[in-house]
Motif scaffolding. Structure first.
Motif, PDB file in Angstrom:
ATOM      1  N   LEU A 108      31.564  42.892  40.982  1.00  0.00           N
ATOM      2  CA  LEU A 108      31.401  41.511  41.253  1.00  0.00           C
ATOM      3  C   LEU A 108      30.263  41.060  40.852  1.00  0.00           C
ATOM      4  CD1 LEU A 108      33.261  41.036  44.696  1.00  0.00           C
ATOM      5  CD2 LEU A 108      33.964  40.250  42.509  1.00  0.00           C
ATOM      6  N   GLY A 109      29.044  42.050  41.064  1.00  0.00           N
ATOM      7  CA  GLY A 109      27.586  41.706  40.798  1.00  0.00           C
ATOM      8  C   GLY A 109      27.546  41.573  39.168  1.00  0.00           C
ATOM      9  N   SER A 139      35.930  41.463  33.828  1.00  0.00           N
ATOM     10  CA  SER A 139      37.073  40.994  34.707  1.00  0.00           C
ATOM     11  C   SER A 139      38.234  41.953  34.581  1.00  0.00           C
ATOM     12  CB  SER A 139      37.253  39.747  34.619  1.00  0.00           C
ATOM     13  OG  SER A 139      36.168  38.698  34.807  1.00  0.00           O
ATOM     14  N   VAL A 140      38.376  42.230  33.378  1.00  0.00           N
ATOM     15  CA  VAL A 140      39.693  43.083  32.985  1.00  0.00           C
ATOM     16  C   VAL A 140      39.464  44.350  33.486  1.00  0.00           C
ATOM     17  CG1 VAL A 140      41.161  44.097  31.373  1.00  0.00           C
ATOM     18  CG2 VAL A 140      40.278  41.634  30.803  1.00  0.00           C
ATOM     19  N   ILE A 141      38.352  45.071  33.511  1.00  0.00           N
ATOM     20  CA  ILE A 141      37.978  46.362  34.132  1.00  0.00           C
ATOM     21  C   ILE A 141      38.302  46.222  35.644  1.00  0.00           C
ATOM     22  CG2 ILE A 141      36.406  47.975  34.692  1.00  0.00           C
ATOM     23  CD1 ILE A 141      35.257  47.365  31.704  1.00  0.00           C
ATOM     24  N   ALA A 142      37.883  45.201  36.297  1.00  0.00           N
ATOM     25  CA  ALA A 142      38.031  44.856  37.644  1.00  0.00           C
ATOM     26  C   ALA A 142      39.355  45.036  38.010  1.00  0.00           C
ATOM     27  CB  ALA A 142      37.035  43.735  38.197  1.00  0.00           C
ATOM     28  N   TYR A 144      41.989  39.137  39.251  1.00  0.00           N
ATOM     29  CA  TYR A 144      41.056  39.212  38.344  1.00  0.00           C
ATOM     30  C   TYR A 144      41.574  38.611  36.868  1.00  0.00           C
ATOM     31  CZ  TYR A 144      38.119  41.892  41.804  1.00  0.00           C
ATOM     32  OH  TYR A 144      37.523  42.393  42.718  1.00  0.00           O
ATOM     33  N   VAL A 145      42.859  39.016  36.637  1.00  0.00           N
ATOM     34  CA  VAL A 145      43.401  38.821  35.309  1.00  0.00           C
ATOM     35  C   VAL A 145      43.132  37.105  35.180  1.00  0.00           C
ATOM     36  CG1 VAL A 145      45.591  38.555  33.798  1.00  0.00           C
ATOM     37  CG2 VAL A 145      44.833  40.631  35.293  1.00  0.00           C
ATOM     38  N   LEU A 146      43.538  36.421  36.004  1.00  0.00           N
ATOM     39  CA  LEU A 146      43.575  35.026  36.236  1.00  0.00           C
ATOM     40  C   LEU A 146      42.076  34.531  36.199  1.00  0.00           C
ATOM     41  CD1 LEU A 146      46.433  34.117  38.753  1.00  0.00           C
ATOM     42  CD2 LEU A 146      46.569  34.233  36.245  1.00  0.00           C
ATOM     43  N   GLY A 147      41.522  35.303  36.700  1.00  0.00           N
ATOM     44  CA  GLY A 147      39.884  34.911  36.405  1.00  0.00           C
ATOM     45  C   GLY A 147      39.314  35.100  35.207  1.00  0.00           C
ATOM     46  N   ALA A 148      39.597  36.236  34.410  1.00  0.00           N
ATOM     47  CA  ALA A 148      39.405  36.452  33.070  1.00  0.00           C
ATOM     48  C   ALA A 148      39.936  35.409  32.148  1.00  0.00           C
ATOM     49  CB  ALA A 148      39.988  37.877  32.698  1.00  0.00           C
TER      50      ALA A 148
END
Length: 544
Positions: free
Chosen positions: A447-448, A466-469, A505-509
């Motif tokens: 997140l950081g 983001s994809v890694i997350a 996370y995918v949608l955030g990316a």
């Protein structure tokens, strides 16, 4: 002026090492006392195992690590011609001794109708796997560090210090405030204001002495129950020479390997991630250590300790900037290892546990928590402050979730029995708290990372992270209270459904990509560069 490395020889001991020695030594001693209490009174291991195998094993693992860290500090000081290099602190890993007690050994005791030896063997095998994962991390950790912004690493470390060190220490202090606040005043005067105490007594030693005197006066004058003379007398029965000896119990514990792997992998990742953050913290304070060398010591310490009989992996400690700030250099860490080893070998752990009130020890932990929490903001640019705060939050969630779980267990129930809706209705958002706090150190780091990158606007890198997350959440290393998606049961290995957080996370990316596309970024070349080229490192900050 820097002296030639071939001619300069750093001093192994300076006056400030006394301060750091009594501070770190108190910290490590406190942890040894706590883990001893856990295996004696929770697992109920016999005294000959605790004082004859576990503590002597720590008595070997700790000074070896401290000696190695002192050597690294000496080598760094000689190479750079500096006399202000501080060795990394080292000791038993705090989260792990709670985890191995309540998640690994205690369930085995219950499952086997009280077979504490079987539980001990399972703990040894688990510690062995932790060491293996950390050794693997020693080779991939440096790469991760190059791709991780400093603000993210120090932010998640600040989260650990605020939640698991500062908060717990403060609660313990205010439980006996008449002892702790007087002790804390000495710590603040000596270590933050630089006040010289009478006769040059180190601040850490003075704090312990004053706190102990107030504690015993409280017992004899007011009948305070925090100390007991009988416990002092009973502690002498543990005296004797207890030398470490290797055994094969760790191999017996490997018989049921699958459940151990399911917990050892995430906790091993936690260990090398925290180790990476601690090395970055030392770098921000002016001492740039080789991460691989640090993690190799951690992994070897865990493996060697497991064969000698200790289920408690040692690790590089949080707090380097704090010990450096009070004057610690090379000798303090080594002296701590040697003294703790002698305490373990001669069975005097119980005496310290009986004589020194806990309220006299916790102010030192609170001070270290304050220093680490402050460092993230002091050594990062002001614009990264939101990212640091974001990196704090998962660790606070994990800490709060632990408190809620422990409170429910104390009441003879759990969150499932009470009902998540009932808890939410009363302001306890248990579900979200447990999801956010799962894999907190790694979660805070990612997140950081994303927040720092978005602030700097290299959107392609933010998309990649983001994809890694999302991948980490999918396999269960973060954001999944149930653990890894691969789990074992009576019918062998099974795959459990991942938590839906990975979709978020995918949608955030996708949202970040849409903004980047509109601004003409996130091209194929930029995405390729984000994958293959680490970000520019932040300039080294002045030591704090």
């Amino acid at each position: 002026m820097q002296q030639p490395s071939s001619a300069y020889k750093p001093r192994l001991w300076v006056p400030g090492d006394w301060n750091a020695f009594f501070g770190l030594g108190t910290n490590v001693l406190l942890n040894v006392l706590v883990l001893s209490s856990l295996v004696l009174f929770v697992i109920k291991l016999p005294n000959d195992i605790v004082f004859g195998r576990i503590l002597p094993a720590l008595g070997i693992a700790l000074p070896i690590g401290n000696l190695y860290y002192a050597y690294l500090a000496y080598r760094l000081g000689r190479k750079e011609g500096r006399d202000d290099v501080a060795a990394m602190p080292y000791g038993p890993s705090v989260p792990h001794y709670f985890f191995v007690t309540f998640v690994i050994m205690l369930p085995v005791v219950i499952k086997t109708n009280g077979d504490v030896m079987k539980a001990w063997e399972a703990g040894l095998a688990w510690a062995f796997f932790i060491g293996i994962v950390v050794l693997i991390g020693a080779f991939i950790g440096p790469t991760i560090r190059r791709y991780t912004p400093r603000a993210a690493m120090l932010g998640t470390l600040a989260g650990i210090s605020v939640a698991f060190i500062s908060m717990s220490a403060a609660f313990e202090m205010w439980n006996a405030a008449w002892i702790a606040l007087a002790t804390f005043a000495i710590v603040l005067l000596s270590w933050t204001a630089g006040v010289r105490l009478p006769f040059g007594i180190p601040g850490g030693l003075a704090a312990i002495i004053v706190g102990t005197i107030i504690g015993w006066l409280s017992y004899f004058v007011f009948g305070w129950h925090g100390l007991d003379p009988k416990a002092v007398g009973d502690s002498f029965a543990q005296f004797g020479i207890h030398l470490p000896r290797p055994g094969t119990e760790v191999l017996s514990g490997l018989s049921d390997v699958a459940p151990l792997l399911a917990t050892a992998i995430p906790l091993g990742v936690y260990n090398f991630t925290e180790g990476m953050n601690n090395v970055e913290s030392a770098s921000a304070a002016g001492d740039n250590y080789n991460l691989r060398h640090i993690l190799l010591a951690d992994g070897i310490g865990a493996v060697v300790g497991s064969f000698l009989g200790s289920p408690f992996p040692p690790a590089v400690y949080i707090g380097h900037p704090g010990w450096k700030a009070v004057g610690g250099r090379i000798g303090y860490s080594l002296a701590t290892g040697v003294v703790i080893a002698l305490i373990c070998f001669f069975g005097v752990t119980g005496l310290f546990l009986a004589v020194i009130p806990r309220a006299a020890l916790f102010p030192i932990l609170l001070f270290i928590g304050l220093v680490i929490g402050s460092q993230a903001f002091q050594t990062s640019k002001a614009k990264y402050a939101p990212a640091i705060v974001l990196a704090l939050i998962p660790n606070i969630a994990q800490w709060a979730g632990t408190l809620v779980d422990n409170a429910l267990v104390s009441a003879g129930t759990n969150a499932g029995k009470v009902g998540l809706d009932v808890l939410a209705w009363n302001g306890v958002l248990y579900s979200g708290m447990s999801i956010l706090g799962s894999g907190a150190v790694l979660e805070g780091l990612v997140l950081g990372d994303i927040a720092v990158i978005v602030i700097d606007k290299p959107y392609s890198r933010a998309i990649v992270y983001s994809v890694i997350a999302s991948a980490l959440a999918f396999v269960g290393l973060i954001n999944n209270p149930a653990g890894l998606i691969f789990q074992s049961g009576a019918n062998g290995w099974t795959i459990v459904a991942p938590n839906e957080v990975w979709i978020g996370y995918v949608l955030g990316a996708a949202v970040i990509w849409a903004v980047a596309y509109r601004e003409g970024h996130a091209t194929a070349a930029e995405m390729r560069a984000a994958l293959t080229t680490p970000p520019e490192p932040e300039p080294a900050a002045a030591p704090v």
